[in-house]
Design a protein around this motif. Structure first.
Motif, PDB file in Angstrom:
ATOM      1  N   THR A  86       0.716  -1.085   0.132  1.00 24.28           N
ATOM      2  CA  THR A  86      -0.188   0.031  -0.046  1.00 24.28           C
ATOM      3  C   THR A  86       0.803   1.459   0.097  1.00 24.28           C
ATOM      4  O   THR A  86       0.524   2.021  -0.759  1.00 24.28           O
ATOM      5  CB  THR A  86      -0.877   0.007   1.341  1.00 24.28           C
ATOM      6  N   GLU A  87       1.923   1.287   0.921  1.00 28.17           N
ATOM      7  CA  GLU A  87       2.680   2.263   0.906  1.00 28.17           C
ATOM      8  C   GLU A  87       3.568   2.447  -0.456  1.00 28.17           C
ATOM      9  O   GLU A  87       3.720   3.753  -0.912  1.00 28.17           O
ATOM     10  CB  GLU A  87       3.743   2.040   1.914  1.00 28.17           C
ATOM     11  N   GLN A  89       2.334   1.900  -3.247  1.00 26.44           N
ATOM     12  CA  GLN A  89       1.525   2.371  -4.591  1.00 26.44           C
ATOM     13  C   GLN A  89       1.316   3.717  -4.035  1.00 26.44           C
ATOM     14  O   GLN A  89       1.034   4.548  -5.243  1.00 26.44           O
ATOM     15  CB  GLN A  89       0.002   1.760  -4.263  1.00 26.44           C
ATOM     16  N   GLU A  90       1.274   4.203  -3.012  1.00 25.67           N
ATOM     17  CA  GLU A  90       1.046   5.717  -2.583  1.00 25.67           C
ATOM     18  C   GLU A  90       2.346   6.384  -3.274  1.00 25.67           C
ATOM     19  O   GLU A  90       2.176   7.629  -3.729  1.00 25.67           O
ATOM     20  CB  GLU A  90       0.737   5.881  -0.973  1.00 25.67           C
ATOM     21  N   PHE A  93       2.052   6.641  -6.851  1.00 27.43           N
ATOM     22  CA  PHE A  93       1.027   7.543  -7.173  1.00 27.43           C
ATOM     23  C   PHE A  93       1.587   9.132  -6.913  1.00 27.43           C
ATOM     24  O   PHE A  93       1.580   9.833  -8.027  1.00 27.43           O
ATOM     25  CB  PHE A  93      -0.277   7.468  -6.338  1.00 27.43           C
ATOM     26  N   ASP A  94       2.375   9.341  -5.913  1.00 28.60           N
ATOM     27  CA  ASP A  94       2.842  10.431  -5.936  1.00 28.60           C
ATOM     28  C   ASP A  94       3.995  11.083  -7.084  1.00 28.60           C
ATOM     29  O   ASP A  94       3.865  12.050  -7.420  1.00 28.60           O
ATOM     30  CB  ASP A  94       3.560  10.707  -4.435  1.00 28.60           C
ATOM     31  N   TYR A 104      -4.431  13.122 -12.061  1.00 29.42           N
ATOM     32  CA  TYR A 104      -4.664  12.613 -10.850  1.00 29.42           C
ATOM     33  C   TYR A 104      -5.403  10.936 -11.172  1.00 29.42           C
ATOM     34  O   TYR A 104      -4.916  10.067 -10.608  1.00 29.42           O
ATOM     35  CB  TYR A 104      -5.804  13.257 -10.110  1.00 29.42           C
ATOM     36  N   GLU A 108      -3.592   7.580 -10.230  1.00 29.91           N
ATOM     37  CA  GLU A 108      -4.258   6.865  -9.455  1.00 29.91           C
ATOM     38  C   GLU A 108      -4.321   5.206  -9.778  1.00 29.91           C
ATOM     39  O   GLU A 108      -4.162   4.213  -9.157  1.00 29.91           O
ATOM     40  CB  GLU A 108      -5.563   7.249  -8.680  1.00 29.91           C
ATOM     41  N   SER A 111      -1.239   3.339 -10.396  1.00 28.21           N
ATOM     42  CA  SER A 111      -0.294   2.915  -9.156  1.00 28.21           C
ATOM     43  C   SER A 111      -1.386   1.650  -8.655  1.00 28.21           C
ATOM     44  O   SER A 111      -0.630   0.867  -7.903  1.00 28.21           O
ATOM     45  CB  SER A 111      -0.432   4.097  -8.186  1.00 28.21           C
ATOM     46  N   LYS A 112      -2.649   1.717  -8.587  1.00 25.60           N
ATOM     47  CA  LYS A 112      -3.523   0.670  -8.103  1.00 25.60           C
ATOM     48  C   LYS A 112      -3.418  -0.619  -8.598  1.00 25.60           C
ATOM     49  O   LYS A 112      -4.136  -1.564  -8.329  1.00 25.60           O
ATOM     50  CB  LYS A 112      -4.595   1.238  -7.570  1.00 25.60           C
ATOM     51  N   THR A 132       8.270   3.916   2.518  1.00 24.56           N
ATOM     52  CA  THR A 132       7.733   5.345   1.871  1.00 24.56           C
ATOM     53  C   THR A 132       9.279   6.130   1.560  1.00 24.56           C
ATOM     54  O   THR A 132       9.308   6.629   0.298  1.00 24.56           O
ATOM     55  CB  THR A 132       7.076   6.255   2.522  1.00 24.56           C
ATOM     56  N   THR A 136      10.885   6.452  -2.273  1.00 30.48           N
ATOM     57  CA  THR A 136      10.834   7.721  -2.658  1.00 30.48           C
ATOM     58  C   THR A 136      12.259   8.279  -3.154  1.00 30.48           C
ATOM     59  O   THR A 136      12.514   8.795  -4.368  1.00 30.48           O
ATOM     60  CB  THR A 136      10.316   8.886  -1.631  1.00 30.48           C
TER      61      THR A 136
END
Length: 597
Positions: A86-87, A89-90, A93-94, A104, A108, A111-112, A132, A136
């Motif tokens: 989940t992290e 994917q976030e 997305f970012d 957006y 989204e 990423s999902k 994260t 990053t």
């Protein structure tokens, strides 16, 4: 190359009929996935691909996940927690939205819906630490090929990606034409998960000018199709968006309209798993006209069996035609067979017919005798499901040669001896006479069916036997002690009840009342009891009574509990619960089905 080969395979109806004896209309079944990959490889072999050219400075990603030699995704997934994914994917997305300025919704969705890509990303870092921060940092210094998660999010697997990736681009924003057409399809309502298949099969539609693709979609709506139908149509047949409106598809649509189908009828039966040859579908319709089907027969045929036209683009028709010719039937005999038995093309009919032919071949019957059987008794062969030759021979205690001679002497013995159903063969023969429908209709009206309704038409196909025979069976249930209104409800819920002969119904009712000691009202809750064969009823109920006498089973279990479960579940709950149960069960199965004392 492939398109030219396809055109050669699709010939005119007249040519197909004259050549049918030569190739027996057994079209080779091509591997769709292989042909697609061949097209992909042919299209993407050059180093410089015109559709992805860009005037911008090109980059090479520091890491290409599609070509990396990472552990299988399943192994990585087993070591990665849901929180870490989940992290990740976030973070992805970012990266796509904030760093790469992707929209957006696009960021989204990507990423999902690119799990393999995310897992591969996680394999580059220590997923046990701060995911994260680590990921990053990794993306800050290791730009990714954005086309990889993009294509995966469109429904493609990692193994399909390599030939699709542009050679000199890594950022989606560098291919504005691709994104523009992608957004046109999204805005129209086409599911993103279907677009991968569309891209593979018709890459050209993603190279259109934005307004051109939108106009092509509207053009199909102008044919009278609803938006939902167009979405389903182009999702499974993306080639329709190449060039102008496909005249071959329009021809099929017009022919279906002539039969009385509304435009959107076609949309209910299209499958996203296959592709369609509209020329062949059109020729199938012409072929059925030629061999004697009228518009009413075709309408009823397609209503009950729409897959006939769409599965394999109508190829099943030619396959059956070819097999009948191979049996030795002449062309005019096959024409006659099709016209006299319009239901011959239903899935169940074809399955039973070919099963019967296989039965006769297995017992050693010659092709000439088999073809005569098909000509004389095609309807019976198509309506009966047969036991295997080994089972029939074992029951009669005869060899296959003897069984073959018995059937040659009296062809109807095939159905008397081998049919799985308990319906008497004379009743089935009677059902072949259309005049008997009048009596059956009168009986149905007495049950409360509405005259000339679709309900009556459906019921006529479900009930077997003459009207007076159906009434006799109905009366049998009433005379056994059930209220006539109760019997009406039973028959409407389970029409097959009246497909049992009077003798069989009386035997099952007697068994229920006098051996099981169950009230007759038990069949109201479970009318299917009357439809099971006596062998199943006898064996299972005897086993249950044996357990009941030993205090292992409840005194009055429902009939559905005893009869409706699978063999495996029955053995688990009714056999293995007692130490002597397995031995008793084997003994019961070897005993005669007819005795229950």
């Amino acid at each position: 190359m492939l398109l030219s080969l396809n055109r050669k395979r699709v010939s005119g109806v007249s040519q197909m009929i004259t050549q049918i004896n030569h190739f027996l209309v057994f079209f080779p079944v091509s591997n769709e996935k292989t042909s697609i990959m061949q097209k992909q490889n042919a299209f993407f072999m050059p180093v410089r691909v015109r559709s992805f050219c860009s005037s911008r400075l090109t980059h090479q990603p520091k890491v290409s996940l599609a070509e990396s030699t990472q552990p299988p995704a399943s192994l990585v997934a087993s070591r990665v927690s849901r929180l870490a994914r989940t992290e990740a994917q976030e973070v992805l997305f970012d990266y796509l939205h904030s760093t790469r300025s992707l929209g957006y919704m696009d960021a989204e969705h990507i990423s999902k819906n690119s799990p393999d890509f995310v897992l591969n990303l996680l394999s580059k870092i220590d997923s046990g630490k701060d995911v994260t921060r680590s990921l990053t940092r990794f993306l800050r210094y290791n730009p990714i090929n954005e086309f990889e998660p993009f294509f995966e999010s469109l429904g493609l697997s990692q193994s399909e990606l390599s030939p699709l990736l542009p050679r000199h681009l890594m950022f989606l924003s560098d291919d504005e034409v691709l994104l523009d057409n992608f957004h046109v399809l999204c805005d129209y309502g086409i599911p993103r998960s279907k677009m991968g298949k569309m891209y593979v099969e018709a890459t050209e539609i993603f190279r259109h000018d934005r307004r051109v693709l939108a106009s092509k979609l509207w053009a199909y709506e102008n044919l009278g199709l609803s938006k939902n139908t167009v979405i389903k149509l182009v999702s499974c047949c993306p080639s329709l968006l190449i060039g102008g409106v496909d005249s071959r598809f329009v021809k099929v649509l017009e022919k279906l309209k002539e039969l009385g189908f509304k435009n959107d009828w076609i949309g209910r039966y299209l499958s996203g798993k296959g592709s369609y040859n509209w020329d062949q579908v059109s020729e199938t319709l012409d072929f059925l006209y030629k061999i004697g089907y009228n518009e009413v027969q075709l309408l009823n045929l397609f209503k009950t069996n729409p897959a006939l036209v769409f599965e394999g683009s109508g190829q099943k028709v030619y396959v059956l035609f070819g097999r009948l010719l191979k049996l030795g039937l002449k062309m005019n005999e096959v024409y006659s067979l099709f016209s006299q038995n319009p239901q011959i093309l239903s899935s169940k009919f074809v399955k039973n017919l070919l099963q019967a032919v296989g039965f006769l071949i297995e017992i050693g019957m010659g092709m000439k005798d088999i073809s005569n059987m098909v000509l004389m008794h095609a309807e019976l062969m198509g309506s009966c499901s047969l036991k295997g030759p080994k089972t029939v021979c074992s029951k009669l205690k005869v060899g296959r040669e003897s069984l073959c001679q018995i059937i040659k002497d009296d062809p109807l013995k095939l159905f008397h001896l081998a049919s799985k159903t308990e319906v008497k063969i004379d009743e089935q023969v009677d059902c072949q006479n259309p005049s008997k429908d009048v009596e059956k209709t009168e009986f149905l009206l007495r049950l409360g069916y509405v005259e000339n309704s679709e309900e009556v038409t459906k019921a006529l196909k479900q009930f077997r036997g003459r009207g007076d025979q159906l009434q006799e069976r109905f009366d049998c249930l009433v005379q056994a002690g059930l209220d006539s209104n109760v019997v009406r409800n039973i028959v409407k819920r389970a029409p097959m009840v009246l497909n049992q002969s009077k003798d069989v119904l009386e035997k099952k009712i007697d068994y229920l009342k006098n051996y099981l000691c169950y009230p007759l009202e038990s069949v109201v809750a479970f009318p299917a009891y009357l439809c099971y064969d006596m062998g199943r009823i006898n064996h299972r109920c005897k086993m249950y009574v044996w357990l009941r006498e030993r205090g292992v089973a409840k005194p009055t279990l429902s009939l559905s509990t005893i009869l409706a479960c699978s063999d495996a579940k029955f053995e688990k709950y009714f056999v293995d619960v007692h130490p002597e149960g397995p031995a008793m069960w084997e003994s019961l199965k070897k005993s005669s089905n007819s005795s229950y004392g």
